[in-house]
Design an enzyme around this catalytic site. Structure first.
Site, PDB file in Angstrom:
ATOM      1  N   GLY A   1       0.867  -1.090   0.050  1.00 51.23           N
ATOM      2  CA  GLY A   1      -0.108   0.010   0.089  1.00 51.23           C
ATOM      3  C   GLY A   1       0.829   1.143  -0.131  1.00 51.23           C
ATOM      4  O   GLY A   1       0.493   2.209   0.403  1.00 51.23           O
TER       5      GLY A   1
ATOM      6  N   HIS B   1      -8.303   3.122  20.071  1.00 52.30           N
ATOM      7  CA  HIS B   1      -7.773   4.316  20.527  1.00 52.30           C
ATOM      8  C   HIS B   1      -8.160   4.501  21.750  1.00 52.30           C
ATOM      9  O   HIS B   1      -7.651   4.801  22.919  1.00 52.30           O
ATOM     10  CB  HIS B   1      -7.660   5.414  19.505  1.00 52.30           C
ATOM     11  CG  HIS B   1      -7.416   5.062  18.260  1.00 52.30           C
ATOM     12  ND1 HIS B   1      -6.289   4.442  17.825  1.00 52.30           N
ATOM     13  CD2 HIS B   1      -7.739   5.819  16.994  1.00 52.30           C
ATOM     14  CE1 HIS B   1      -6.126   4.412  16.540  1.00 52.30           C
ATOM     15  NE2 HIS B   1      -6.909   5.271  16.066  1.00 52.30           N
TER      16      HIS B   1
HETATM   17  C1  BG6 Z   1      -7.177   6.566  12.529  1.00 53.45           C
HETATM   18  C2  BG6 Z   1      -8.418   6.509  12.190  1.00 53.45           C
HETATM   19  O1  BG6 Z   1      -6.620   5.402  13.344  1.00 53.45           O
HETATM   20  O2  BG6 Z   1      -6.826   7.675  13.410  1.00 53.45           O
HETATM   21  C3  BG6 Z   1      -8.876   7.421  11.626  1.00 53.45           C
HETATM   22  O3  BG6 Z   1      -8.565   5.203  11.078  1.00 53.45           O
HETATM   23  C4  BG6 Z   1      -8.601   8.774  12.205  1.00 53.45           C
HETATM   24  O4  BG6 Z   1     -10.189   7.615  11.223  1.00 53.45           O
HETATM   25  C5  BG6 Z   1      -7.335   8.787  12.713  1.00 53.45           C
HETATM   26  O5  BG6 Z   1      -9.133  10.064  11.664  1.00 53.45           O
HETATM   27  C6  BG6 Z   1      -7.132   9.950  13.924  1.00 53.45           C
HETATM   28  O6  BG6 Z   1      -5.783   9.921  14.217  1.00 53.45           O
HETATM   29  P1  BG6 Z   1      -5.016  11.401  14.726  1.00 53.45           P
HETATM   30  O7  BG6 Z   1      -3.533  10.794  14.982  1.00 53.45           O
HETATM   31  O8  BG6 Z   1      -5.146  12.151  13.642  1.00 53.45           O
HETATM   32  O9  BG6 Z   1      -5.828  11.786  15.891  1.00 53.45           O
END
Ligand code: BG6
Length: 505
Positions: free
Chosen positions: A26, A257
């Protein structure tokens, strides 16, 4: 006479990895192009990428080395052209297609040729799948069939596999994915990425909790009223309909997360700063979260989807989204951790897309003082102490205290103690992905997710997905205008407990 200023005490340990060939599938996609390869460049500029290491881009796009390098160059800072060009020279491109085994034979030949280029051969190899979840099994099958995952007995050269979340889509599919992976590689060869874990401010949770004596005595149900964890994004779908329509926000951000941050905030102290000790505590914590009651789901989980607002399109008008789709772009939940430390303390979590602001934070709201001698006639006017760990966009720590303010003898109010990471001179935080790539090369799993904690997370959330799918009327999909604070039902979740979401730090 003033004493000379002393540099703040620090304990830093960084290790440089051995040579490695990093193979990205990818490679022309957003993640690899904008985050992964530029993160390697950050490592290079910090002297943490071995001079013999090489980067191989793989994908279906018809690139050659030159056009791939040009594509990557667009995402690199051009402050030091000579260093940037030297870095770009490490790159090559092999066109691969998981429906065509011959392309993997070519990849194997290319990698074998790289092994003969430099002295410390054979190289370690990392295969990073920066691809949609559906590509994982076909790619791993092809890599295995081409012998590319096999570690040679008697050689120290390792073969690592890095995978992006979500890992499976529910309990059953995650277990099937694990069984499949384990039929080709050992668990310690697998690095499951949750990039939130590598953000400095998220890593700081453990440091703050366990490198200070101050917090642990009050880090429990006796002193903490409730905890709020927010990951709010102002961006919408960003042309990811193909993936997001399958995933939805619960699988995309909440199950990983947010739950990982909750685990770091609430887990017991590990005895050592090692991957196994930390993962074991995280797993115990996730397993202690009270299961959601399917027949009362709406009282503790809210799902939403953004509609048009503030001149922005609604989710259903985004390109590639199915008509009348029920995919959620917002989730809020109230959870309890059923153990001694957290008995009765609600954890309110929320995450969503197309919200008013981009803001991620963890806030621990303390209980009120048991008796206020300052305002007996108007109790509860003192703002509760609140410790806020701000993850982004600013990276800071705030402790809200009550203190004497200038003015009359009885003049008391909020005193925020504020520390911003940007105040640390020379603060130049590497991207989370730079940390992760370095750790994969160092065989350090601390900031990755172990398969059993993922299984525990799915055990918690699969029943929620089941209700949404099988009895959607019992937990309706609320809409919220793009650019707003989220659905009203999420505010009600706290209002029912006499609380409100935090609106500022
Ligand atoms: C990713 C998600 O894991 O985290 C996304 O797939 C999201 O949808 C992103 O936008 C957010 O990451 P960060 O580091 O910008 O808060």
């Amino acid at each position: 006479m003033n004493a000379p200023a002393q540099a703040p005490a620090r304990f830093c340990l960084e290790v440089s990895p051995a040579p490695c060939v990093l193979v990205f599938f990818g490679a022309t996609g957003d993640l690899a192009r904008r985050k992964l390869v530029p993160s390697l460049y950050q490592l290079e500029t910090r002297g943490l990428l071995h001079a013999c290491s090489r980067i191989v881009g793989c994908g279906r796009s018809p690139h050659d080395d030159t056009s791939f390098r040009a594509l990557i160059a667009e995402a690199l800072p051009d402050v030091a052209p000579a260093q940037r060009d030297a870095f770009l020279n490490r790159l090559s491109y092999v066109r691969t297609d998981d429906t065509d085994p011959a392309t993997f034979t070519r990849l194997a030949e290319h990698l074998a040729a790289l092994d003969t280029l430099e002295t410390p051969a054979p190289f370690n190899r990392l295969y990073y799948l920066a691809t949609p979840p559906a590509s994982c099994q076909p790619l791993v099958t092809r890599l295995a069939a081409a012998g590319l995952l096999t570690e040679t007995p008697g050689s120290d050269a390792w073969r690592h596999l890095a995978l992006e979340k979500p890992f499976g889509a529910d309990t059953a599919s995650a277990a099937a994915l694990d069984a499949f992976l384990h039929s080709h590689v050992r668990e310690d060869q697998i690095f499951r990425v949750d990039h939130y874990l590598a953000k400095d401010t998220v890593q700081n949770i453990l440091m703050l909790r366990f490198a200070n004596i101050l917090f642990e005595p009050v880090w429990n149900a006796h002193y903490i009223d409730h905890v709020q964890i927010t990951v709010a994004e102002s961006v919408g779908l960003e042309n990811r309909a193909g993936y997001f329509e399958q995933a939805g926000l619960l699988r995309d951000m909440f199950q990983n997360h947010l739950l990982e941050m909750l685990a770091l905030v609430a887990m017991e102290p590990p005895a050592t700063f090692t991957a196994d000790a930390i993962h074991a505590e995280k797993k115990k914590l996730i397993q202690a979260i009270r299961p959601f009651l399917a027949d009362a789901l709406e009282t503790c989980v809210v799902r939403g989807q953004y509609a048009a607002g503030k001149g922005l399109p609604g989710y259903q008008d985004e390109p590639g989204v199915r008509p009348a789709t029920q995919t959620e772009t917002y989730v809020a939940a109230k959870l309890f951790v059923d153990n001694w430390r957290w008995h009765g303390v609600p954890f309110y979590l929320r995450a969503g897309k197309r919200l008013a602001v981009r803001e991620s934070e963890i806030a621990l709201v303390f209980k009120p003082v048991p008796h206020s001698m300052f305002d007996p006639a108007a109790p509860n006017t003192l703002t509760p102490n609140t410790l806020t760990l701000r993850v982004q966009p600013q990276e800071n720590v705030n402790l809200l205290l009550q203190a004497k303010l200038p003015g009359p003898k009885l003049c008391i109010g909020d005193l925020p103690l504020h520390f911003a990471f940007s105040d640390l001179g020379a603060w130049d935080a590497p991207d989370a992905y730079a940390r992760l790539l370095l750790d994969v090369m160092l065989h350090d799993h601390t900031l990755f997710v172990r398969s059993d904690t993922i299984a525990a997370a799915w055990q918690l959330f699969t029943p929620v997905l089941d209700v949404w799918r099988n009895a959607p009327e019992t937990c309706p999909l609320h809409t919220y205008p793009a650019g707003s604070e989220g659905p009203d039902a999420a505010a009600d979740l706290l209002a029912r407990d006499g609380r409100a979401w935090r609106t500022e730090v």
